[in-house]
Design an enzyme around this catalytic site. Structure first.
Site, PDB file in Angstrom:
ATOM      1  N   LYS A 171       0.759  -1.111   0.110  1.00 56.96           N
ATOM      2  CA  LYS A 171      -0.024  -0.008  -0.002  1.00 56.96           C
ATOM      3  C   LYS A 171       0.894   1.279  -0.081  1.00 56.96           C
ATOM      4  CE  LYS A 171      -2.078   2.836   1.792  1.00 56.96           C
ATOM      5  NZ  LYS A 171      -1.761   4.329   1.327  1.00 56.96           N
ATOM      6  N   GLU A 245       9.134   1.971  11.055  1.00 55.94           N
ATOM      7  CA  GLU A 245      10.122   3.116  10.889  1.00 55.94           C
ATOM      8  C   GLU A 245       9.352   4.471  10.834  1.00 55.94           C
ATOM      9  OE1 GLU A 245      13.016   2.087  10.712  1.00 55.94           O
ATOM     10  OE2 GLU A 245      13.183   0.230  10.003  1.00 55.94           O
ATOM     11  N   CYS A 279      13.601  11.217   6.638  1.00 58.31           N
ATOM     12  CA  CYS A 279      13.310  11.168   7.806  1.00 58.31           C
ATOM     13  C   CYS A 279      14.898  11.303   8.713  1.00 58.31           C
ATOM     14  CB  CYS A 279      12.823   9.620   8.361  1.00 58.31           C
ATOM     15  SG  CYS A 279      13.688   8.453   7.613  1.00 58.31           S
ATOM     16  N   GLU A 380       9.302  17.373  14.491  1.00 54.24           N
ATOM     17  CA  GLU A 380       9.508  17.022  13.381  1.00 54.24           C
ATOM     18  C   GLU A 380       8.808  17.874  12.324  1.00 54.24           C
ATOM     19  OE1 GLU A 380       8.069  13.273  11.178  1.00 54.24           O
ATOM     20  OE2 GLU A 380      10.197  13.015  10.411  1.00 54.24           O
TER      21      GLU A 380
HETATM   22  P1  NAD Z   1       1.945   8.987   6.775  1.00 50.67           P
HETATM   23  O1  NAD Z   1       1.957   8.310   8.382  1.00 50.67           O
HETATM   24  O2  NAD Z   1       0.929  10.189   6.520  1.00 50.67           O
HETATM   25  O3  NAD Z   1       1.552   7.941   5.766  1.00 50.67           O
HETATM   26  C1  NAD Z   1       2.465   6.597   5.553  1.00 50.67           C
HETATM   27  C2  NAD Z   1       1.552   5.667   4.865  1.00 50.67           C
HETATM   28  O4  NAD Z   1       0.363   5.311   5.638  1.00 50.67           O
HETATM   29  C3  NAD Z   1       0.698   6.133   3.525  1.00 50.67           C
HETATM   30  O5  NAD Z   1       0.912   5.097   2.700  1.00 50.67           O
HETATM   31  C4  NAD Z   1      -0.514   6.276   4.224  1.00 50.67           C
HETATM   32  O6  NAD Z   1      -1.491   6.155   3.189  1.00 50.67           O
HETATM   33  C5  NAD Z   1      -0.700   5.082   5.085  1.00 50.67           C
HETATM   34  N1  NAD Z   1      -1.711   5.419   6.219  1.00 50.67           N
HETATM   35  C6  NAD Z   1      -2.413   6.538   6.635  1.00 50.67           C
HETATM   36  N2  NAD Z   1      -3.165   6.073   7.768  1.00 50.67           N
HETATM   37  C7  NAD Z   1      -3.250   4.881   8.046  1.00 50.67           C
HETATM   38  C8  NAD Z   1      -3.610   3.948   8.959  1.00 50.67           C
HETATM   39  N3  NAD Z   1      -4.434   4.574   9.752  1.00 50.67           N
HETATM   40  N4  NAD Z   1      -3.361   2.680   8.962  1.00 50.67           N
HETATM   41  C9  NAD Z   1      -2.601   2.299   7.976  1.00 50.67           C
HETATM   42  N5  NAD Z   1      -1.836   2.875   6.879  1.00 50.67           N
HETATM   43  C10 NAD Z   1      -2.095   4.336   7.178  1.00 50.67           C
HETATM   44  O7  NAD Z   1       3.335   9.342   6.507  1.00 50.67           O
HETATM   45  P2  NAD Z   1       3.760  10.321   5.099  1.00 50.67           P
HETATM   46  O8  NAD Z   1       3.222  11.804   5.521  1.00 50.67           O
HETATM   47  O9  NAD Z   1       3.315   9.535   3.933  1.00 50.67           O
HETATM   48  O10 NAD Z   1       5.308  10.120   5.535  1.00 50.67           O
HETATM   49  C11 NAD Z   1       6.064  11.056   6.185  1.00 50.67           C
HETATM   50  C12 NAD Z   1       6.570  10.418   7.339  1.00 50.67           C
HETATM   51  O11 NAD Z   1       7.323   9.351   7.180  1.00 50.67           O
HETATM   52  C13 NAD Z   1       7.582  11.392   8.194  1.00 50.67           C
HETATM   53  O12 NAD Z   1       7.016  11.438   9.445  1.00 50.67           O
HETATM   54  C14 NAD Z   1       8.795  10.861   8.186  1.00 50.67           C
HETATM   55  O13 NAD Z   1       9.808  10.837   9.075  1.00 50.67           O
HETATM   56  C15 NAD Z   1       8.412   9.405   8.082  1.00 50.67           C
HETATM   57  N6  NAD Z   1       9.324   8.171   7.415  1.00 50.67           N
HETATM   58  C16 NAD Z   1      10.186   7.588   8.050  1.00 50.67           C
HETATM   59  C17 NAD Z   1      11.261   7.034   7.560  1.00 50.67           C
HETATM   60  C18 NAD Z   1      11.967   6.092   8.461  1.00 50.67           C
HETATM   61  O14 NAD Z   1      12.586   4.996   7.727  1.00 50.67           O
HETATM   62  N7  NAD Z   1      12.079   5.841   9.659  1.00 50.67           N
HETATM   63  C19 NAD Z   1      11.408   6.916   6.327  1.00 50.67           C
HETATM   64  C20 NAD Z   1      10.713   7.830   5.596  1.00 50.67           C
HETATM   65  C21 NAD Z   1       9.801   8.462   6.146  1.00 50.67           C
END
Ligand code: NAD
Length: 477
Positions: A171, A245, A279, A380
């Site tokens: 997803k 992550e 991140c 963040e």
């Molecule tokens: P997000 O949490 O909004 O979305 C991530 C994914 O989760 C998307 O595919 C989204 O559609 C899905 N999602 C949303 N609600 C959900 C739910 N209730 N259950 C399951 N899935 C759901 O994050 P984003 O805005 O896409 O990405 C940015 C964030 O990701 C930042 O906080 C960044 O630090 C983090 N990030 C972390 C890493 C790492 O390796 N630690 C790497 C890249 C990004």
């Protein structure tokens, strides 16, 4: 560009026939449409993964490694297409899409193919028995990814997951579906058995249906901390294997004995790569008092020399932010920084490149004078905004670095490697670089502590996460 779900080897429309627009970050134009899948599509995809599991998990690891190699070859033949689609979808500079996203997506499949090919069973001898540890597949995996490194992160999960004999439902983020779609076309082109890799597009509705599905055995999630905690709640009733992550607020610690030129260059890259939307970005810069003024002057010059522009230009170093909503959030933090008593040393305002009239543009922004406890210095922001702070002495640097709910990464800049290693050991995160940043060896563990997540992926840690160890004890005669 309309993308479709990929279920049991077929590209299909969502059951609901609900769609959302895919918007270009750099122009604001509609560039395609994305299925808004619901629990019916997720159910179909999970059923396909369940059906494919017995045959796929029964293959020899060598055969599965061969499939990963085929996918890597096919992806590599589409290298330029990956880079183009990633820049179109995310607004990141094409040079970055080539050197990081496209390159890593290919090498993820190659790396795990090689690792699995060379994986030996561990054996522990007793006086009267032999113990063998067999790594068995976990079952059906839910792989959920964010928008900042779309194919880089999806391939990082798909390769070890299927390589270890699981079948998966992906997803990807609803903001960036294009390279996930391309990966499904690749999987289809190489003829991977139907149902081994499935994909549903959509938002949190699809994501939460997937993590809560009773036939999903494992969840690998990369995204924001708040979403991560919802994912953990939905995975917990069935004790699903879980890797999270999540977010970061990483410190770059600059000591007075650093190589100034290399440090300014490295800290600038750490702060603003992908418009600060990584991140691991070093979004808090801590500088030793005796070199603070000199460093700040050189750092601001370096930031102001970055080329902001059309992501498709080879010379562009900074592209657009992912969405209008995200831009608003980041701008909100700039207003907050001013309210909290910060001084904007550069940036702080939108900066639409000449050739474009719309899009989500923000100048790289450096804020000084904030209390290290302030919200802007500890939360963040995930954009091109960094805070810069003075410190005196190692202990104070470590105290500030650890003063956040996050614990993902950090960097230390010093010509004394012993000091670098000592300070790194006191920073409460999963990764610390000394005199470099984002220098990745795929064999090492990747992940964070505190609110940055649980578990580790990378190298043998990925193989461990995507498998269940079975101990077979053979009693001798
Ligand atoms: P997000 O949490 O909004 O979305 C991530 C994914 O989760 C998307 O595919 C989204 O559609 C899905 N999602 C949303 N609600 C959900 C739910 N209730 N259950 C399951 N899935 C759901 O994050 P984003 O805005 O896409 O990405 C940015 C964030 O990701 C930042 O906080 C960044 O630090 C983090 N990030 C972390 C890493 C790492 O390796 N630690 C790497 C890249 C990004």
């Amino acid at each position: 560009m309309k993308v479709l779900n990929y279920i049991h080897g077929e590209f299909i429309e969502p059951e609901s026939d609900h769609w959302m627009d895919n918007l270009s970050p750099s122009t604001g134009d509609v560039i395609g449409s994305i299925p808004l899948s619901d629990e019916r599509d997720v159910g179909n995809a999970v059923s396909a993964a369940v059906a494919a599991l017995p045959q796929w998990s029964g293959l020899e690891p060598l055969e599965r490694a061969g499939w990963l190699e085929k996918i890597a070859d096919c992806l590599e033949s589409k290298f330029e297409e990956i880079a183009y689609l990633e820049s179109l979808d995310t607004g990141k500079p094409i040079s970055l899409s080539r050197s990081v996203d496209a390159k890593r997506s290919v090498s993820n499949f190659r790396f795990f193919s090689e690792l699995i090919r060379n994986l030996d069973e561990e054996v522990f001898e007793m006086e009267d028995a032999t113990n063998i540890v067999k790594l068995k597949p976990v079952g059906v995996g839910a792989l959920i990814t964010p928008w900042n490194l779309p194919l880089y992160l999806l391939s990082w999960k798909v390769a070890p997951a299927i390589g270890m004999g699981n079948t998966v439902v992906c997803k990807p983020s609803e903001m960036t579906p294009l390279t996930a779609d391309l990966l499904m076309k690749v999987v289809d082109e190489v003829g991977l058995p139907p149902g081994v890799v499935n994909l549903v597009h959509g938002d949190g509705v699809a994501g939460s249906s997937l993590t809560g599905h009773s036939d999903v055995d494992l969840v690998s999630f990369t995204g924001g901390t708040e979403t991560g905690s919802k994912v953990a709640l939905s995975a917990s009733p069935k004790f699903k294997k879980l890797s999270l992550e999540l977010g970061g607020k990483n410190a770059s610690i600059v000591f007075s004995d650093c190589d100034m030129e290399k440090t300014v260059e490295g800290v600038t890259r750490a702060a603003f790569l992908n418009q600060g939307q990584v991140c691991l970005c070093g979004s808090r810069i801590l500088v030793e008092d005796s070199i603070y003024d000199e460093f700040v002057e050189l750092f601001v010059d370096s930031v102001e020399s970055m080329v902001i522009g059309d992501p498709m230009n080879d010379s562009t170093q900074l592209g657009a932010l992912i969405s209008k909503e995200h831009l608003k959030k980041v701008e909100g933090y700039i207003s907050l920084a001013i309210e909290e008593g910060g001084e904007i040393l550069t940036g702080g305002a939108p900066c639409i490149p000449k050739e474009l009239s719309e899009g989500n543009w923000l100048a790289p922004t450096v804020v000084a004078g904030l209390d290290p406890d302030s919200r802007c210095s500890t939360e963040e922001i995930f954009g091109p905004v960094v805070t810069i702070h003075r410190f005196e002495g190692e202990a104070r640097a470590v105290e500030i670095a650890n003063n956040t709910r996050y614990g993902l990464a950090g960097s230390v800049w010093t010509s004394d490697l012993e000091k670098g290693e000592r300070v790194a050991g006191m920073i409460h995160t999963g990764m610390v670089w000394v005199n470099t940043w984002l220098h990745r060896d795929l064999r090492v563990p990747f992940g964070g502590v505190k609110d940055s997540g649980i578990g580790r992926e990378g190298g043998r840690w990925s193989l461990g996460f995507f498998s269940e160890p079975l101990n077979v004890c053979l009693k001798h005669e």
